[in-house]
Design a protein around this motif. Structure first.
Motif, mmCIF file in Angstrom:
data_model
loop_
_atom_site.group_PDB
_atom_site.id
_atom_site.type_symbol
_atom_site.label_atom_id
_atom_site.label_comp_id
_atom_site.label_asym_id
_atom_site.label_seq_id
_atom_site.Cartn_x
_atom_site.Cartn_y
_atom_site.Cartn_z
ATOM 1 N N ALA A 1 5.308 5.492 0.120
ATOM 2 C CA ALA A 1 3.991 5.669 -0.482
ATOM 3 C C ALA A 1 3.499 4.362 -1.093
ATOM 4 C CB ALA A 1 4.037 6.763 -1.539
ATOM 5 N N ALA A 2 4.421 3.599 -1.704
ATOM 6 C CA ALA A 2 4.050 2.313 -2.288
ATOM 7 C C ALA A 2 3.592 1.340 -1.208
ATOM 8 C CB ALA A 2 5.229 1.737 -3.057
ATOM 9 N N ARG A 3 4.265 1.358 -0.062
ATOM 10 C CA ARG A 3 3.885 0.461 1.028
ATOM 11 C C ARG A 3 2.492 0.804 1.556
ATOM 12 N NH1 ARG A 3 3.900 0.485 6.373
ATOM 13 N NH2 ARG A 3 4.739 2.609 6.451
ATOM 14 N N LYS A 4 2.203 2.092 1.704
ATOM 15 C CA LYS A 4 0.891 2.509 2.199
ATOM 16 C C LYS A 4 -0.207 2.178 1.176
ATOM 17 C CE LYS A 4 2.579 6.256 5.156
ATOM 18 N NZ LYS A 4 2.575 7.728 5.399
ATOM 19 N N ALA A 5 0.098 2.383 -0.106
ATOM 20 C CA ALA A 5 -0.884 2.057 -1.143
ATOM 21 C C ALA A 5 -1.170 0.563 -1.160
ATOM 22 C CB ALA A 5 -0.366 2.523 -2.506
ATOM 23 N N TYR A 6 -0.124 -0.231 -0.966
ATOM 24 C CA TYR A 6 -0.301 -1.679 -0.916
ATOM 25 C C TYR A 6 -1.185 -2.081 0.255
ATOM 26 C CZ TYR A 6 0.844 -6.508 0.264
ATOM 27 O OH TYR A 6 0.758 -7.828 0.602
ATOM 28 N N GLN A 7 -0.953 -1.504 1.421
ATOM 29 C CA GLN A 7 -1.735 -1.845 2.605
ATOM 30 C C GLN A 7 -3.205 -1.467 2.418
ATOM 31 O OE1 GLN A 7 0.414 0.197 5.710
ATOM 32 N NE2 GLN A 7 1.791 -1.541 6.075
ATOM 33 N N ARG A 8 -3.457 -0.328 1.769
ATOM 34 C CA ARG A 8 -4.846 0.077 1.534
ATOM 35 C C ARG A 8 -5.559 -0.922 0.631
ATOM 36 N NH1 ARG A 8 -2.515 5.312 1.132
ATOM 37 N NH2 ARG A 8 -2.531 5.159 -1.146
ATOM 38 N N ARG A 9 -4.866 -1.374 -0.412
ATOM 39 C CA ARG A 9 -5.500 -2.314 -1.327
ATOM 40 C C ARG A 9 -5.706 -3.679 -0.685
ATOM 41 N NH1 ARG A 9 -5.957 -0.718 -6.716
ATOM 42 N NH2 ARG A 9 -7.219 -2.615 -6.851
ATOM 43 N N VAL A 10 -4.756 -4.128 0.117
ATOM 44 C CA VAL A 10 -4.902 -5.420 0.791
ATOM 45 C C VAL A 10 -6.092 -5.396 1.745
ATOM 46 C CG1 VAL A 10 -3.841 -6.999 2.455
ATOM 47 C CG2 VAL A 10 -2.518 -6.154 0.526
ATOM 48 N N GLU A 11 -6.340 -4.262 2.364
ATOM 49 C CA GLU A 11 -7.493 -4.143 3.249
ATOM 50 C C GLU A 11 -8.803 -4.308 2.484
ATOM 51 O OE1 GLU A 11 -7.095 -0.436 5.228
ATOM 52 O OE2 GLU A 11 -5.455 -1.103 6.532
ATOM 53 N N ASP A 12 -8.788 -4.070 1.183
ATOM 54 C CA ASP A 12 -9.994 -4.210 0.357
ATOM 55 C C ASP A 12 -10.069 -5.575 -0.322
ATOM 56 O OD1 ASP A 12 -10.823 -1.656 0.974
ATOM 57 O OD2 ASP A 12 -9.796 -0.747 -0.744
ATOM 58 N N ARG A 13 -9.239 -6.535 0.095
ATOM 59 C CA ARG A 13 -9.243 -7.849 -0.560
ATOM 60 C C ARG A 13 -10.633 -8.481 -0.450
ATOM 61 N NH1 ARG A 13 -6.572 -7.998 4.197
ATOM 62 N NH2 ARG A 13 -7.112 -9.602 5.749
ATOM 63 N N ARG A 14 -10.975 -9.229 -1.480
ATOM 64 C CA ARG A 14 -12.320 -9.784 -1.544
ATOM 65 C C ARG A 14 -12.352 -10.963 -2.511
ATOM 66 N NH1 ARG A 14 -11.159 -5.518 -4.246
ATOM 67 N NH2 ARG A 14 -11.935 -5.102 -6.348
ATOM 68 N N CYS A 15 -13.393 -11.720 -2.407
ATOM 69 C CA CYS A 15 -13.623 -12.848 -3.317
ATOM 70 C C CYS A 15 -14.953 -12.605 -4.015
ATOM 71 C CB CYS A 15 -13.647 -14.158 -2.526
ATOM 72 S SG CYS A 15 -13.844 -15.627 -3.549
ATOM 73 N N LEU B 1 -13.239 -15.173 -8.443
ATOM 74 C CA LEU B 1 -12.092 -14.264 -8.444
ATOM 75 C C LEU B 1 -11.670 -13.927 -7.024
ATOM 76 C CD1 LEU B 1 -13.417 -11.742 -11.135
ATOM 77 C CD2 LEU B 1 -11.937 -13.716 -11.510
ATOM 78 N N ILE B 2 -10.377 -13.960 -6.783
ATOM 79 C CA ILE B 2 -9.797 -13.492 -5.527
ATOM 80 C C ILE B 2 -9.027 -12.221 -5.862
ATOM 81 C CG2 ILE B 2 -8.183 -14.007 -3.665
ATOM 82 C CD1 ILE B 2 -8.827 -16.951 -4.035
ATOM 83 N N LEU B 3 -9.451 -11.106 -5.300
ATOM 84 C CA LEU B 3 -8.933 -9.802 -5.697
ATOM 85 C C LEU B 3 -8.175 -9.129 -4.561
ATOM 86 C CD1 LEU B 3 -12.157 -8.536 -7.510
ATOM 87 C CD2 LEU B 3 -10.168 -9.641 -8.546
ATOM 88 N N ASP B 4 -7.105 -8.444 -4.941
ATOM 89 C CA ASP B 4 -6.304 -7.623 -4.018
ATOM 90 C C ASP B 4 -5.757 -8.422 -2.842
ATOM 91 O OD1 ASP B 4 -6.454 -5.197 -5.413
ATOM 92 O OD2 ASP B 4 -8.466 -4.830 -4.649
ATOM 93 N N ALA B 5 -5.372 -9.660 -3.088
ATOM 94 C CA ALA B 5 -4.756 -10.494 -2.055
ATOM 95 C C ALA B 5 -3.249 -10.257 -2.034
ATOM 96 C CB ALA B 5 -5.048 -11.966 -2.322
ATOM 97 N N PRO B 6 -2.571 -10.592 -0.933
ATOM 98 C CA PRO B 6 -1.107 -10.457 -0.898
ATOM 99 C C PRO B 6 -0.466 -11.315 -1.985
ATOM 100 C CG PRO B 6 -1.985 -10.761 1.310
ATOM 101 C CD PRO B 6 -3.122 -11.004 0.367
ATOM 102 N N PRO B 7 0.433 -10.755 -2.772
ATOM 103 C CA PRO B 7 0.989 -11.493 -3.912
ATOM 104 C C PRO B 7 1.785 -12.723 -3.529
ATOM 105 C CG PRO B 7 2.159 -9.418 -3.583
ATOM 106 C CD PRO B 7 0.961 -9.392 -2.703
ATOM 107 N N ASP B 8 2.444 -12.699 -2.370
ATOM 108 C CA ASP B 8 3.208 -13.881 -1.979
ATOM 109 C C ASP B 8 2.285 -15.047 -1.657
ATOM 110 O OD1 ASP B 8 2.328 -12.306 0.192
ATOM 111 O OD2 ASP B 8 3.720 -13.312 1.556
ATOM 112 N N GLN B 9 1.119 -14.756 -1.044
ATOM 113 C CA GLN B 9 0.162 -15.813 -0.751
ATOM 114 C C GLN B 9 -0.492 -16.342 -2.031
ATOM 115 O OE1 GLN B 9 -2.600 -14.862 2.391
ATOM 116 N NE2 GLN B 9 -1.060 -13.659 3.512
#
Length: 375
Positions: free
Chosen positions: A221-235, A248-256
């Motif tokens: 469930a955490a993986r799916k929630a993460y993927q949904r939020r990454v799809e909404d990434r925005r600046c 602001l850079i929002l909902d980007a992958p944390p490693d990047q």
């Protein structure tokens, strides 16, 4: 004991025995029970010790009696340590009142329409009433109602801790925000698990604790929630009242985000050593980031960027789904931890052996996973 009879000599010379009158014991009146100051007069602050604070101040529950005590104290006459005790007690009382305000708001939502779903629809009905009563904007009132209803109905234990003064509104909202994407049962389970330690944690520590538990409780469930939020990434950009702006850079992958931040930091630190440079490190980071995004930067630094992630060896080996952690940012799902490590095979890998929460041994690994092992 002697039984004594007294003879009464009459006129005829006869004697007549007089029966002794029984001596009735004097009843012993029971001593009145001592009445505590609270029972005698709950509004009288008689438990004050030497015109200071009560010795048992910390055990007095928040409510009218605690208010009466605190309202009678002259803080200017207290010692430094007692002023801190006063502050803690008043904070407990303030938290209690905040919880009661939330309960009032939640009851307004219930009174407006008792037939609606109190958890998900209450704010739509009650927000205008609350906005009018408290002179709030519609958006602010909607948020107040939503928080009150969710805390009271969704996380009753968190609200009860707030009412008892054990946590403040900030910690209660961390519990609320950090579990809002979880199922009702899982959210309550996680709050129960952090409840004992929550009063002694900062909001950042509490948020990280809940995030880690959330990620590990249901990894899929955490993986799916993460993927949904990454799809909404925005600046996004925005203006401040003083005329400055935000980028602001929002909902980007944390490693990047961690990698980009580390590179900006490294470039800023390399400029800090230049003779005549007067800008602070924060100013340099901001200027470097803007220059790079505007195409003015060279994209190189004279120092090496430092990237760090903490993850268990079993997680790297894909034997479990324990959350990793990027220091300074927080927990990340296991997939991101593994991706982070796979992208930097030539980095410095350190290990630590943990025994009951204590680092028993640590060092730098001498070998890297082979190509076959990485596959």
């Amino acid at each position: 004991m002697f039984d004594i009879q007294i003879a009464d000599i009459g006129l005829a010379g006869e004697t007549e025995a007089i029966e002794p009158k029984p001596i009735e014991p004097k009843p012993i009146e029971p001593k009145p029970q001592e009445t505590s100051a609270v029972e005698a007069d709950p509004w009288a602050p008689t438990r004050l010790a030497h015109d200071g604070l009560p010795r048992d101040l910390e055990s007095i529950p928040p409510g009218p009696y605690l208010f009466a005590i605190l309202n009678s104290v002259d803080r200017a006459k207290l010692s430094g340590s007692d002023v801190l005790r006063l502050l803690q007690a008043r904070e407990r009382l303030s938290n209690h009142l905040e919880a009661e305000v939330m309960a009032d708001i939640e009851e307004v939502a219930h009174c407006v329409d008792s037939d609606h779903d109190r958890l998900y629809e209450a704010h739509e009905f009650a927000a205008p009433e609350v906005a009018a009563a408290l002179h709030l904007t519609r958006r602010s009132a909607e948020q107040r109602v939503e928080d009150a209803v969710n805390l009271r109905v969704r996380l009753p234990r968190a609200w009860e801790m707030l009412r008892k003064g054990q946590i403040d509104v900030a910690r209660a909202k961390v519990m609320l925000r950090s579990t809002e994407h979880l199922s009702l049962s899982l959210a309550r389970e996680i709050v129960d698990r952090v409840a004992v330690d929550a009063p002694g944690l900062t909001t950042g520590q509490l948020r990280a604790r809940i995030q880690r538990l959330s990620l590990e409780a249901d990894a899929e469930a955490a993986r799916k929630a993460y993927q949904r939020r990454v799809e909404d990434r925005r600046c996004e950009t925005g203006m401040n009242p003083e005329g400055t702006a935000n980028l602001l850079i929002l909902d980007a992958p944390p490693d990047q985000v961690a990698e980009a931040s580390a590179n900006v930091d490294a470039m800023a630190r390399s400029l800090k050593g230049i003779e005549g440079e007067t800008r602070t490190l924060d100013q340099l980071r901001t200027d470097v980031a803007l220059d790079l995004l505007a195409g003015r930067g060279k994209g190189k630094s004279r120092s090496r960027a430092v990237l760090e992630i903490r993850v268990e060896a079993t997680t790297l080996a894909d034997l479990d789904q324990r959350a990793g952690e990027i220091p300074g940012m927080g927990p990340v799902i296991a997939d991101i931890a593994r991706q982070f490590a796979s992208k930097h095979p030539n980095g410095e890998w350190r290990y630590a052996v943990i025994d009951n929460g204590t680092v028993a041994d640590s060092g730098i690994t001498r070998r890297r996973p082979t190509f076959t092992q990485r596959r």
